[in-house]
Design a protein around this motif. Structure first.
Motif, PDB file in Angstrom:
ATOM      1  N   ARG A  20       0.796  -1.176   0.038  1.00  0.00           N
ATOM      2  CA  ARG A  20       0.043  -0.027  -0.056  1.00  0.00           C
ATOM      3  C   ARG A  20       1.008   1.202  -0.005  1.00  0.00           C
ATOM      4  NH1 ARG A  20      -3.941  -1.434   4.931  1.00  0.00           N
ATOM      5  NH2 ARG A  20      -4.287   0.816   4.808  1.00  0.00           N
ATOM      6  N   GLU A  34      -0.167   5.169  -0.350  1.00  0.00           N
ATOM      7  CA  GLU A  34      -0.725   5.861   0.785  1.00  0.00           C
ATOM      8  C   GLU A  34       0.086   6.781   1.556  1.00  0.00           C
ATOM      9  OE1 GLU A  34      -2.742   2.983   3.238  1.00  0.00           O
ATOM     10  OE2 GLU A  34      -3.825   2.048   1.576  1.00  0.00           O
ATOM     11  N   LEU A  61     -10.985   2.800   3.379  1.00  0.00           N
ATOM     12  CA  LEU A  61     -10.085   1.742   4.135  1.00  0.00           C
ATOM     13  C   LEU A  61     -10.768   1.582   5.444  1.00  0.00           C
ATOM     14  CD1 LEU A  61      -6.559   2.931   3.109  1.00  0.00           C
ATOM     15  CD2 LEU A  61      -8.109   1.101   2.045  1.00  0.00           C
TER      16      LEU A  61
END
Length: 170
Positions: free
Chosen positions: A57, A60, A156
């Motif tokens: 991820r 992010e 999320l």
């Protein structure tokens, strides 16, 4: 970085143990998965947040801030935002002794300004359980509107049954 009553700074490892002890209260964790087994477990979660997103991820951006009273520098909580795909998912945790004094609203207002500065294209979103009326009222007071989860982007922090809030204005 300051507001009228608060000093906000990036959360650092030196803050973690004190913050974990401060927030280790079942009232703080009541609506976010339950109380960790101890302050050490809470500190581990904070250290994971400081480490940033996992490799899968990497796009992010995790922003974590310590919140202190401006005059005394007393640590009272934290603010955070997870920024991804044009979205900034915001969250706030204050120790119960500091609830009901407007500190969360003041801190969240500061966080919106900070996000406008560091991630100007990100739109603010938040989620909360329907039983967490205090957070829902705070979000509404800070310019968020509750929306149908089906109309929200991929959040999320969303779990089935959560209320979803979008900040109505920049």
């Amino acid at each position: 970085m300051q507001t009228a009553r608060l000093t906000l700074s990036p959360l650092v490892d030196a803050d973690v143990d004190a913050l974990a002890n401060l927030l280790w209260d079942e009232r703080v964790y009541e609506h976010i998965g339950g109380l960790p087994s101890g302050a050490a477990e809470a500190a581990l979660g904070l250290r994971r947040a400081l480490a940033g997103p996992p490799a899968h991820r990497a796009s992010e951006r995790w922003l974590n801030y310590a919140v202190r009273l401006r005059g005394s520098h007393q640590l009272i909580g934290r603010l955070e935002a997870t920024v991804h795909a044009g979205i900034a998912e915001v969250a706030f945790l204050l120790a119960p002794a500091y609830w009901g004094h407007g500190y969360a609203k003041e801190g969240l207002s500061w966080l919106h300004d900070e996000l406008s500065r560091v991630c100007p294209d990100a739109r603010c979103w938040a989620t909360t359980l329907p039983v967490n009326l205090r957070s829902g009222r705070l979000l509404t007071a800070c310019g968020y509107e509750r929306v149908d989860p089906a109309t929200a982007p991929d959040l999320l922090t969303y779990d089935e049954g959560d209320w979803v809030f979008r900040r109505a204005h920049a």
